[in-house]
Design an enzyme around this catalytic site. Sequence first.
Site, PDB file in Angstrom:
ATOM      1  N   SER A 149     -21.789 -18.504 -10.682  1.00 52.15           N
ATOM      2  CA  SER A 149     -21.785 -17.004 -10.583  1.00 52.15           C
ATOM      3  C   SER A 149     -22.988 -16.548 -11.238  1.00 52.15           C
ATOM      4  O   SER A 149     -24.056 -16.826 -10.407  1.00 52.15           O
ATOM      5  CB  SER A 149     -20.471 -16.686 -11.589  1.00 52.15           C
ATOM      6  OG  SER A 149     -20.410 -15.284 -11.682  1.00 52.15           O
ATOM      7  N   ASP A 316     -14.121 -14.386  -2.074  1.00 54.03           N
ATOM      8  CA  ASP A 316     -14.750 -13.782  -3.044  1.00 54.03           C
ATOM      9  C   ASP A 316     -14.940 -12.484  -2.431  1.00 54.03           C
ATOM     10  O   ASP A 316     -16.068 -12.383  -1.598  1.00 54.03           O
ATOM     11  CB  ASP A 316     -15.830 -14.769  -3.401  1.00 54.03           C
ATOM     12  CG  ASP A 316     -16.618 -14.339  -4.746  1.00 54.03           C
ATOM     13  OD1 ASP A 316     -16.534 -13.154  -5.254  1.00 54.03           O
ATOM     14  OD2 ASP A 316     -17.359 -15.158  -5.082  1.00 54.03           O
ATOM     15  N   HIS A 349     -13.283 -15.128  -6.627  1.00 51.83           N
ATOM     16  CA  HIS A 349     -14.575 -15.524  -7.335  1.00 51.83           C
ATOM     17  C   HIS A 349     -14.182 -16.459  -8.264  1.00 51.83           C
ATOM     18  O   HIS A 349     -15.169 -17.417  -8.603  1.00 51.83           O
ATOM     19  CB  HIS A 349     -15.106 -14.314  -7.775  1.00 51.83           C
ATOM     20  CG  HIS A 349     -16.774 -14.579  -8.627  1.00 51.83           C
ATOM     21  ND1 HIS A 349     -17.707 -15.124  -7.919  1.00 51.83           N
ATOM     22  CD2 HIS A 349     -17.095 -14.465  -9.907  1.00 51.83           C
ATOM     23  CE1 HIS A 349     -18.663 -15.272  -8.805  1.00 51.83           C
ATOM     24  NE2 HIS A 349     -18.038 -14.928 -10.040  1.00 51.83           N
TER      25      HIS A 349
END
Length: 370
Positions: A149, A316, A349
Site C-alpha cells: 500500500s 482494488d 485493497h
Amino acid sequence: MTEFIPAGSQFLSLPSPFPMKRGGALHGARVAYETWGTLSAEADNAVLIVTGLSPNAHAARNAGNPEPGWWEAMIGAGKPIDTERWFVVCVNSLGSCKGSTGPASINPATGEPYRLDFPELSVEDGADAAVAVVHALGITQLACLVGNSMGGMTALAILLRHPGIARSHINISGSAQALPFSIAIRSLQREAIRLDPNWNGGHYDDVHYPESGMRMARKLGVITYRSALEWDGRFGRVRLDSEQADEDPFGLEFQVESYLEGHARRFVRFFDPNCYLYLSRSMDWFDLAEYAEGDVMAGLAMIRVPRVLAIGANTDILFPVQQQQQIADGLRAGGAEAEFLGLESPQGHDAFLVDFERFGPAVRGFLDSL
C-alpha cells in the site's frame, strides 16, 4: 496526544538534524522497528518490509512480543516470508504515532508535542528513515524490499533515492503516483477530521478529541479498502435486529452500517489524528513523475533493481491493479526482470491483509526463486 507503541519495539536514533524533503529538519528523531530471524554472516539475507499508513512495526510475533502481528500469516518459520532463511525487518513509518517520530511526539525544542509544527512530511522522508535502519543493522544490500500500500510508494522512493539498496523488490498494492480518486477520498478524510470542532487546529487532548471526524475518516477509508463485491456478499441488505437498531430516525439500520461504526470506533482512539493528516497527505504528494519531467513511466525506468514482482487485487479501487501493472512495466523498462500478478481476490485493497491463500503463494514463490 498519545503514541501507541507495541511491546518489543526497538528504536534507531536518526542523524540529527534529519533533513526533510520539503524543508525543515527533525532533531532527536527516531524510528521504531522489529526483526525476525537471523542475519547471515555476510549480511545478505535481509528482507525489509515498509508498511501502509496505519500499521506498527509488529508485523508478526517474536521474542520481544508474543502477540500476533498484523501480517502474522506471512512472516515466520515455514511461512511465505520464511524466517528460517530470511532476516526480516519491519519499520514503523516516520510520521506515525506507533513508535517513530511524528506529530504526536515531543518536540525537543519546546517540550510539547509537535502537533502542526511537525515539518511537512513526504513519502521520501519515510524512505530515508527506513534506509537508516537498514544501514544501522549492518546491511549494505537487501535481498528483498517489500512494500504494501503506502509502503509500495515508500519502497519505490527507497529504490530511487538509494541505488543498489536491494537485489529484488515485491510491490504489493502500491503505486508510483497518487491518482485523482485516491486523492479525493483522502482529501475528504482529512476534511472530516479538520472540521471536527474538537480538532481545534491540531490542539486536542483525550478529553476534547475529534472523535466524530476520525470516525468519518475511518469509515470512508474502510469503504475503499474493500470491494463492492465483498460488501454485497458479506452483508447484502440485511437489517439489524430491532434491539440493535438505532432509535435515531436516521440512525443505524443495516448490518453494514453497524460494521463500519464498530470498526471506526475501535480505530479512532488508537491513531493520532494529526499523524493521520500528515501521512495521508504524504501519499497524495508522492509522484515519481516529478523526477522525470512529468513522465511517471520515465521515473520508474530510472530505478535499477534486478528482480521485481508487482502484485495487486483486481477489485482494488484505491490503488487500482493498473498501477501495479504500471510499476512492473516501468521497472522492466529500467532493466528489471519484472513480473506482474493481478489476483482475482474479492477483498479489494485490503486483500493482502486477509487473502493469504492468494497472496501467500505469490510472495513465497518469488522469494523461493531468489
